[in-house]
Scaffold this active site. Structure first.
Site, short mmCIF file in Angstrom:
data_model
loop_
_atom_site.label_atom_id
_atom_site.label_comp_id
_atom_site.label_asym_id
_atom_site.label_seq_id
_atom_site.Cartn_x
_atom_site.Cartn_y
_atom_site.Cartn_z
N THR A 11 0.84 -1.21 0.00
CA THR A 11 0.00 0.00 0.00
C THR A 11 0.87 1.26 0.00
OG1 THR A 11 -1.69 -1.21 1.24
CG2 THR A 11 -1.84 1.20 1.25
N GLY A 182 -6.86 -0.60 2.67
CA GLY A 182 -5.41 -0.51 2.90
C GLY A 182 -5.04 0.27 4.14
N ASP A 196 -0.86 0.05 17.85
CA ASP A 196 -0.35 0.99 16.85
C ASP A 196 -0.40 2.43 17.40
OD1 ASP A 196 0.33 1.55 13.90
OD2 ASP A 196 -1.45 2.80 14.23
N LYS A 200 2.66 5.11 18.38
CA LYS A 200 2.69 6.47 17.85
C LYS A 200 2.75 7.51 18.97
CE LYS A 200 0.29 5.24 13.58
NZ LYS A 200 -1.03 4.98 13.01
N GLY A 297 -3.59 5.22 4.48
CA GLY A 297 -3.91 5.19 3.05
C GLY A 297 -2.66 5.41 2.22
P1 NDP Z 1 1.68 -3.89 2.86
O1 NDP Z 1 1.54 -5.22 3.47
O2 NDP Z 1 0.64 -3.39 1.95
O3 NDP Z 1 3.08 -3.78 2.09
C1 NDP Z 1 4.26 -4.36 2.54
C2 NDP Z 1 4.98 -4.90 1.33
O4 NDP Z 1 6.29 -5.31 1.72
C3 NDP Z 1 4.28 -6.12 0.71
O5 NDP Z 1 4.25 -6.01 -0.68
C4 NDP Z 1 5.16 -7.26 1.19
O6 NDP Z 1 5.13 -8.36 0.33
C5 NDP Z 1 6.51 -6.60 1.19
N1 NDP Z 1 7.46 -7.32 2.02
C6 NDP Z 1 7.26 -7.84 3.23
N2 NDP Z 1 8.38 -8.44 3.67
C7 NDP Z 1 9.30 -8.30 2.71
C8 NDP Z 1 10.65 -8.72 2.55
N3 NDP Z 1 11.26 -9.43 3.48
N4 NDP Z 1 11.30 -8.38 1.43
C9 NDP Z 1 10.68 -7.70 0.47
N5 NDP Z 1 9.40 -7.28 0.53
C10 NDP Z 1 8.72 -7.58 1.65
O7 NDP Z 1 1.89 -2.87 4.07
P2 NDP Z 1 1.63 -1.31 4.08
O8 NDP Z 1 2.15 -0.70 2.85
O9 NDP Z 1 0.24 -1.05 4.48
O10 NDP Z 1 2.52 -0.88 5.33
C11 NDP Z 1 3.92 -0.84 5.25
C12 NDP Z 1 4.44 -0.14 6.51
O11 NDP Z 1 3.91 1.18 6.58
C13 NDP Z 1 4.00 -0.81 7.81
O12 NDP Z 1 5.02 -0.64 8.75
C14 NDP Z 1 2.78 -0.02 8.22
O13 NDP Z 1 2.57 -0.03 9.60
C15 NDP Z 1 3.19 1.37 7.77
N6 NDP Z 1 2.10 2.29 7.50
C16 NDP Z 1 1.03 1.90 6.75
C17 NDP Z 1 0.04 2.81 6.45
C18 NDP Z 1 -1.14 2.43 5.63
O14 NDP Z 1 -2.04 3.28 5.47
N7 NDP Z 1 -1.21 1.23 5.09
C19 NDP Z 1 0.10 4.20 6.94
C20 NDP Z 1 1.28 4.51 7.70
C21 NDP Z 1 2.24 3.57 7.97
P3 NDP Z 1 4.04 -9.52 0.57
O15 NDP Z 1 2.71 -8.87 0.45
O16 NDP Z 1 4.33 -10.49 -0.51
O17 NDP Z 1 4.28 -10.04 1.95
N1 HSE Z 2 -2.91 0.91 10.45
C1 HSE Z 2 -2.55 2.27 10.63
C2 HSE Z 2 -3.79 3.09 10.88
C3 HSE Z 2 -1.84 2.78 9.41
O1 HSE Z 2 -4.89 2.59 10.65
O2 HSE Z 2 -3.67 4.22 11.36
C4 HSE Z 2 -1.32 4.18 9.58
O3 HSE Z 2 -0.28 4.23 10.50
#
Ligand code: NDP
Ligand code: HSE
Length: 400
Positions: A11, A182, A196, A200, A297
């Site tokens: 995401t 997401g 979480d 924060k 998001g």
């Molecule tokens: P996702 O699960 O959507 O994305 C993570 C990606 O990293 C996936 O494509 C996953 O692959 C890949 N991945 C995991 N492990 C490995 C590895 N060892 N090597 C290579 N690629 C890897 O997560 P998000 O994007 O939602 O979140 C990512 C981070 O950002 C988290 O720490 C989350 O807490 C943070 N975050 C998220 C927000 C959100 O709105 N979603 C907002 C703010 C922070 P696969 O799917 O194949 O496992």
């Molecule tokens: N899972 C987290 C939330 C993502 O819902 O706020 C952003 O940090």
């Protein structure tokens, strides 16, 4: 040209690639340099996607390429994110992350390693999604003594609570929607159990007060016990239920907690609904300020990450002070944080009335076997002891 690599094309990572592409000219206008993504690291393949040709499954490709100056870590989790980040910093690469779990657990060490190698470890997106609260604390508010930080810091739970209150949705349905959009963590317990938001508020409070606060010391209650009856009472009382993280600088240390709270329209966080987050800070010179925006998001979070990438590009040979320090803060026991509470119970309503504030005891026709009230100011411990003399407590929610 400055080359970057993105680790984790989910995401947030996909959003980062999109923002750096879509806003290439904007970024160049601010940094003076074009920033291009040279590698995307992920476990999966993305045939037909824009990153197909720059995709790698091998971290060493990024580590060993001297052209890569900035690494974005959007994989999440502690392993291998910690090792990849540490090695990148030690190799003289800047790292920008959205991974609050990693920042809360190892942020102090990673910032120290970054400084030792004259690079940056930046984590704007770790708190409040797209809201630029960390930069505000680290730059704009550095002349203030911050007295209090309070916020709605988790988009998923705020989305769930808003859907339950406004649309009468079931908890599980609302969570599923948040996951689909997401917003939720890979393991959504982190959202709904409050972990979480706990990480924060620990990060923000460490920055605000200049001393390290471990997330492990934060009294944390999630939203899993909040039910439709609580929502009905909240509405009847003109309130909303929000998961709030709050910390205050006290005489003998810092009080800090994450709890669902019942808040009224007098609270600035009352109108923060859906996936939106807001962080309220009180400084001794500034007074009150609040930052509001999308708490989760793809693109909003990517905006924050890319802001960090641009900052690294502007400070390629300089470490920006992040405000995370090794010195530990003294965290006060949560049981001592006094407040008013919303109480649902059964038993002797007449006797319980002595604990109620001016509003007295509430009875709703939907729930004939119980009554509710807002307590006077006291600690939760004291409230529970006193309630026990009048009947059985069904629910206690802090009045924010
Ligand atoms: P996702 O699960 O959507 O994305 C993570 C990606 O990293 C996936 O494509 C996953 O692959 C890949 N991945 C995991 N492990 C490995 C590895 N060892 N090597 C290579 N690629 C890897 O997560 P998000 O994007 O939602 O979140 C990512 C981070 O950002 C988290 O720490 C989350 O807490 C943070 N975050 C998220 C927000 C959100 O709105 N979603 C907002 C703010 C922070 P696969 O799917 O194949 O496992
Ligand atoms: N899972 C987290 C939330 C993502 O819902 O706020 C952003 O940090």
């Amino acid at each position: 040209m400055i080359y970057a690599a993105v680790m984790g094309y989910g995401t947030v990572g996909a959003g980062v690639v999109q923002v750096l592409t879509m806003n290439r000219d904007e970024v160049k206008r601010h940094t003076g340099e074009e920033i291009a993504v040279k590698y995307v690291l992920d476990l999966r393949d993305f045939p037909g996607s824009p990153v197909e040709k720059i995709l790698t499954h091998n971290y060493e490709d990024i580590l060993n390429d001297p052209e890569v100056r900035i690494v974005v870590e959007t994989m999440g989790g502690l392993r291998p994110a910690y090792d990849f980040t540490k090695r990148a910093l030690m190799a003289g690469k800047h790292v920008c992350t959205s991974n609050k779990e990693l920042v809360a657990e190892h942020g102090v060490e990673l910032c120290r390693i970054a400084a030792e190698h004259q690079v940056n470890y930046l984590f704007e997106a770790s708190c409040g999604g797209g809201i630029p609260i960390i930069r505000a604390l680290n730059a704009s508010l550095t002349a203030d003594r911050i007295e209090m930080v309070e916020g709605i810091l988790n988009g998923t739970t705020n989305y769930i609570l808003t859907s339950m209150a406004e649309e009468g949705k079931e908890f599980d349905d609302a969570l599923r929607e948040a996951q689909k959009m997401g917003y939720a963590e890979l393991h959504p317990e982190a959202d709904i159990e409050g972990w979480d938001a706990c990480r924060k508020i620990a990060i923000l409070s460490s920055l605000a007060y200049g001393q390290h606060i471990s997330y492990k010391d934060v009294h944390t209650v999630g939203i899993t016990e909040i039910d439709a009856a609580d929502m009905t009472y909240a509405k009847a009382a003109g309130c909303k239920i929000k998961l709030i993280g709050r910390s205050c600088r006290e005489e003998k240390g810092v009080s800090i907690l994450v709890e669902p709270m019942m808040i009224g329209p007098e609270n600035q966080l009352y109108s923060v609904d859906g996936v939106m987050n807001a962080v309220f800070v009180r400084g001794n010179a500034l007074g009150d300020a609040m930052l509001y925006g999308s708490g989760a998001g793809s693109l909003p979070t990517a905006s924050a990450v890319c802001g960090d990438v641009a900052d690294c590009a502007k400070h390629l040979n300089k470490t920006i002070r992040t405000g995370l320090t090794e010195e530990n803060a003294s965290v006060l026991p949560a049981g001592n944080v006094p407040g008013r509470f919303f109480v649902r119970m059964d038993g002797d309503a007449g006797k319980a009335a002595v604990l109620a504030g001016a509003g007295g005891v509430m009875r709703l026709p939907e729930f004939p076997e119980e009554f509710a009230f807002f307590s006077e100011q006291m600690t939760e411990e004291e409230l529970r002891t006193r309630c026990a003399a009048f009947g059985n407590v069904r629910k206690i929610i802090r009045r924010g």
